[in-house]
Design a protein around this motif. Structure first.
Motif, PDB file in Angstrom:
ATOM      1  N   ASN A  95       0.860  -1.403  -0.041  1.00 49.48           N
ATOM      2  CA  ASN A  95      -0.043   0.077  -0.162  1.00 49.48           C
ATOM      3  C   ASN A  95       0.805   1.103  -0.108  1.00 49.48           C
ATOM      4  O   ASN A  95       0.346   2.297   0.005  1.00 49.48           O
ATOM      5  CB  ASN A  95      -0.974  -0.017   1.189  1.00 49.48           C
ATOM      6  N   GLU A  97       2.571   4.169  -1.447  1.00 49.93           N
ATOM      7  CA  GLU A  97       2.542   4.680  -2.685  1.00 49.93           C
ATOM      8  C   GLU A  97       3.957   5.307  -2.891  1.00 49.93           C
ATOM      9  O   GLU A  97       4.065   6.613  -3.426  1.00 49.93           O
ATOM     10  CB  GLU A  97       1.364   5.637  -2.852  1.00 49.93           C
ATOM     11  N   GLY A 208       3.560   6.134  -7.382  1.00 49.44           N
ATOM     12  CA  GLY A 208       2.805   5.548  -6.379  1.00 49.44           C
ATOM     13  C   GLY A 208       1.247   5.294  -6.837  1.00 49.44           C
ATOM     14  O   GLY A 208       0.747   4.218  -6.697  1.00 49.44           O
ATOM     15  N   LEU A 209       0.848   6.171  -7.894  1.00 51.39           N
ATOM     16  CA  LEU A 209      -0.664   5.711  -8.258  1.00 51.39           C
ATOM     17  C   LEU A 209      -0.570   4.472  -9.451  1.00 51.39           C
ATOM     18  O   LEU A 209      -1.434   3.647  -9.387  1.00 51.39           O
ATOM     19  CB  LEU A 209      -1.398   6.969  -9.037  1.00 51.39           C
ATOM     20  N   LYS A 211       1.586   1.900  -8.861  1.00 47.81           N
ATOM     21  CA  LYS A 211       1.575   1.132  -8.056  1.00 47.81           C
ATOM     22  C   LYS A 211       0.247   0.561  -7.520  1.00 47.81           C
ATOM     23  O   LYS A 211      -0.246  -0.641  -7.711  1.00 47.81           O
ATOM     24  CB  LYS A 211       2.614   1.274  -6.859  1.00 47.81           C
ATOM     25  N   LYS A 212      -0.292   1.540  -7.551  1.00 54.67           N
ATOM     26  CA  LYS A 212      -2.102   1.084  -6.685  1.00 54.67           C
ATOM     27  C   LYS A 212      -2.783   0.537  -7.569  1.00 54.67           C
ATOM     28  O   LYS A 212      -3.461  -0.358  -7.465  1.00 54.67           O
ATOM     29  CB  LYS A 212      -2.646   2.769  -6.372  1.00 54.67           C
ATOM     30  N   ASN A 232      -7.178   8.327 -11.846  1.00 54.13           N
ATOM     31  CA  ASN A 232      -6.127   8.803 -11.465  1.00 54.13           C
ATOM     32  C   ASN A 232      -5.272   9.649 -12.395  1.00 54.13           C
ATOM     33  O   ASN A 232      -4.156  10.423 -11.944  1.00 54.13           O
ATOM     34  CB  ASN A 232      -5.218   7.516 -11.025  1.00 54.13           C
TER      35      ASN A 232
END
Length: 260
Positions: A95, A97, A208-209, A211-212, A232
């Protein structure tokens, strides 16, 4: 503050070092909780652009669960231990990011292999090996290995590694895609450092986004992923780094990303 890890936050980098060399960095409850806390602290620290997770010395990244410590603490329920300790640790890494690089300084076995696989990239000591050794004590892989392995290497190979617990040395690990790179121990810091230097100056919010959404890709439909991309991208379109990236492109120069 920490008894089982070393935590250094400097120049945009958070380095978390497992520090139980006497047991090859085996996972006790205390170590697990400190890893989780350090990852969460690093994730919310705006000065941190990249997280490095490693172990002390050149023998072991993490040898898995500390069975002796577990017996001393009273292993009433392995399921409860996973829910309370291991699962939050793996979730914190996934989690986060921010990119998490595993500097796999030595062997990664059992839950130590799961811990390595939870990271976004693995740079490994070429003399090391990985092993899902749970079957040797009559258990199944946990701490996320049952999630990560089929996605990385496919169902049949995942079943083989889980059900035999055999050692996977780095030549094979590279071929299977279990690690990103494998280098001599003396070159480990240089190779990890090159990645760290890239991520320190990369658009952290964008990564980070990424990865999300990637985390959700296997459990989502194409329509859901398309919508997540749109949502995103809307967020990223309002960031400093997007504006800077476009301006740098037009001016034919290197962008100065701030991670914002």
């Amino acid at each position: 503050m920490y008894e089982n890890i070393l935590l250094e936050i400097s120049d945009g980098v958070s380095t978390i070092t497992l520090n139980r060399p006497q047991v090859y960095n085996a996972l006790s409850t205390g170590l697990i909780k400190e890893i989780t806390k350090a990852v969460e602290v690093s994730s919310t620290d705006n000065s941190v652009r990249v997280i490095v997770l490693t172990g002390i010395g050149d023998k072991a990244f993490c040898s898995g669960a500390d069975l002796k410590a577990g017996m001393d603490e009273g292993m009433a329920s392995l399921g409860d231990s996973l829910r309370k300790n291991y699962n939050p640790m793996i979730a914190a890494i996934r989690n986060a990011e921010k990119p998490v690089i595993c500097r796999m300084n030595g062997i990664a076995a059992g839950a130590g292999m799961s811990l390595a696989l939870a990271c976004d990239l693995i740079i490994a000591n070429k003399e090391a090996y990985m092993s899902e050794l749970f079957v040797g004590i009559g258990l199944m892989p946990d701490a996320g290995s049952m999630y990560f392995l089929p996605r990385i290497i496919g169902m049949q190979k995942a079943f083989e590694l889980c059900s035999t617990g055999r050692k996977v040395y780095m030549d094979e690990a590279l071929t299977l895609g279990l690690v990103t790179k494998a280098v001599a121990y003396e070159n480990l810091d240089e190779t990890v450092g090159e990645l760290v230097e890239y991520y320190k100056t990369a658009p952290t919010k964008s990564i980070g986004l990424m990865k999300k959404v990637l985390n959700q890709s296997y459990s989502s439909t194409i329509a859901e992923i398309l919508e997540q991309e749109a949502e995103n991208q809307y967020i990223l379109g309002k960031t400093h780094d997007f504006a800077e990236g476009v301006m740098a492109f037009l001016q034919k120069r290197k962008p100065n990303f701030k991670g914002k």
